[in-house]
Design an enzyme around this catalytic site. Structure first.
Site, PDB file in Angstrom:
ATOM      1  N   CYS A   8       6.824  -3.781   1.907  1.00  0.00           N
ATOM      2  CA  CYS A   8       5.679  -4.316   2.653  1.00  0.00           C
ATOM      3  C   CYS A   8       4.364  -4.190   1.881  1.00  0.00           C
ATOM      4  O   CYS A   8       3.477  -5.032   2.035  1.00  0.00           O
ATOM      5  CB  CYS A   8       5.570  -3.638   4.010  1.00  0.00           C
ATOM      6  SG  CYS A   8       5.526  -1.833   3.960  1.00  0.00           S
ATOM      7  N   HIS A  41      -1.371  -2.991   6.376  1.00  0.00           N
ATOM      8  CA  HIS A  41      -1.709  -2.398   5.074  1.00  0.00           C
ATOM      9  C   HIS A  41      -2.892  -3.155   4.471  1.00  0.00           C
ATOM     10  O   HIS A  41      -3.030  -4.374   4.647  1.00  0.00           O
ATOM     11  CB  HIS A  41      -0.529  -2.519   4.106  1.00  0.00           C
ATOM     12  CG  HIS A  41       0.625  -1.631   4.436  1.00  0.00           C
ATOM     13  ND1 HIS A  41       0.578  -0.625   5.382  1.00  0.00           N
ATOM     14  CD2 HIS A  41       1.889  -1.587   3.908  1.00  0.00           C
ATOM     15  CE1 HIS A  41       1.748  -0.007   5.427  1.00  0.00           C
ATOM     16  NE2 HIS A  41       2.561  -0.567   4.551  1.00  0.00           N
TER      17      HIS A  41
END
Length: 355
Positions: free
Chosen positions: A130, A261
């Site tokens: 990710c 993120h």
């Protein structure tokens, strides 16, 4: 006949997001969607596109007749079962880390290297980590225009990157320190957690609290000062972009954010690049949203990106004292594009080959 899609790990955190993505599509190319999970989840009912489906147990025969099987399960489960699915005739699209660096398994981001999905000697396609995925749409687009040569990245990774346990732990820590005037002294946070019965040593983030803190370590320690998340950024970026000798250095930091993120990217190119030319590249990409007006305080933050499919890019600027180099900031929902969405987009890309 329309292809058959299977989702392995349908009841897990990423599997749940995957079902939300499928339900949110205007149309889908699937003739059948099959939900697969562990024995303890078998028999559960989940509504997918208005139809109540029964979760079936993960067994070899569950893959009979399946064209594409998406795996949203831990590494060890994928390592065992993705080859079984492939042997039964399905293309396994795996979201775990089990096969990412296998030379016979393509590592695919559809908007960057979709053609790689057609060469799959083991019948398996891997989904990147990710953290890498959060910046790859932006980097891939810039690389096509300006040829990427060097990459320095600092990531600011959400608690959900450590799974449901990371989410639960951060929520518990925040509850423990809320309203207590904590933070004047370093020991205050630790004391508040200990009072709440939260052992720092047993937490998912290493020997430090995450509440009111940042932790310069993500993943497992791999020696020589490096953590696994940092090495993934290096190795996966090289493989996805097809630049075996790309110079990469990353520092991965866990921050007290639940989801999404963020990355500060410092990228050097072979050809001249300007802020204006980079803006044009980003604006031309359907999976990128450019939010870049720092004078008026407009740039991406994780809170604004949670639940969104695109990558958000801002703070684009010419790097001072560096030639052909840009600095920019990227935010991407690590549970959507960083996991479920990219896996599903790979499956969508493959679907016409089975129709």
């Amino acid at each position: 006949m329309a292809p058959v899609l299977a989702l392995v790990g349908a009841t897990g955190a990423v599997g749940t997001v995957m079902i939300d993505i499928i339900n949110g599509r205007e149309t889908v190319p699937w003739g059948e969607i099959r939900l697969i999970a562990s024995a303890r989840s078998a028999g559960k009912k989940i509504t997918v596109r208005g139809e109540e489906l029964t979760v079936v147990e993960l067994k070899p025969e569950a893959f009979d007749g399946v064209d594409i099987a998406m795996f949203d399960v831990p590494d060890e489960i994928s390592a065992e079962w993705a080859p079984i699915a492939a042997a039964r005739g399905a293309v396994a699209v795996d979201n775990s880390g089990a096969f990412r660096m296998d030379d016979d398994v393509p590592l695919v981001v559809p908007e960057v290297n979709a053609a790689a999905a057609s060469v799959r000697p083991k019948g398996i396609i891997s989904n990147p980590n990710c953290t890498t995925l959060s910046m790859m749409a932006a980097l891939g687009a810039l690389h096509r225009e300006f040829e990427l040569k060097e990459l320095v990245v600092a990531s600011y990774q959400a608690a959900s990157g450590a799974g449901q346990g990371g989410i639960d732990r951060l929520n518990a820590e925040l509850e423990a320190v809320a309203g207590k005037g904590v933070g004047a002294v370093a020991g205050d946070v630790r004391a508040a957690l200990e009072t709440a019965g939260l052992s720092i040593e047993d937490g998912p983030f290493g020997p430090a609290p995450l509440a009111l803190n940042v932790i310069p370590a993500a993943g497992s320690y791999k020696g020589d000062g490096w953590y696994s998340e940092e090495l993934k950024v290096r190795n996966e970026s090289r493989k996805i972009l097809g630049i075996a000798d790309l110079k990469v250095s990353a520092t991965c930091v866990r921050v007290p954010v639940i989801t999404t993120h963020s990355l500060a990217v410092h990228a050097t190119f072979a050809r001249e690049v300007t802020v204006e030319s980079a803006h044009k590249v980003f604006e031309a990409q359907p999976t990128i949203v450019l939010v870049d007006d720092p004078e008026n305080g407009k740039f991406p933050t994780p809170v604004d990106v949670v639940g969104a499919d695109p990558t958000y890019v801002g703070r684009v600027r010419q790097a001072l004292d560096f030639t052909n180099t840009l600095d920019f900031f990227v935010c991407g929902d690590n549970l959507r594009k960083g996991a479920a969405l990219n896996t599903y987009e790979i499956a969508e890309h493959l679907a016409p080959t089975f129709a």
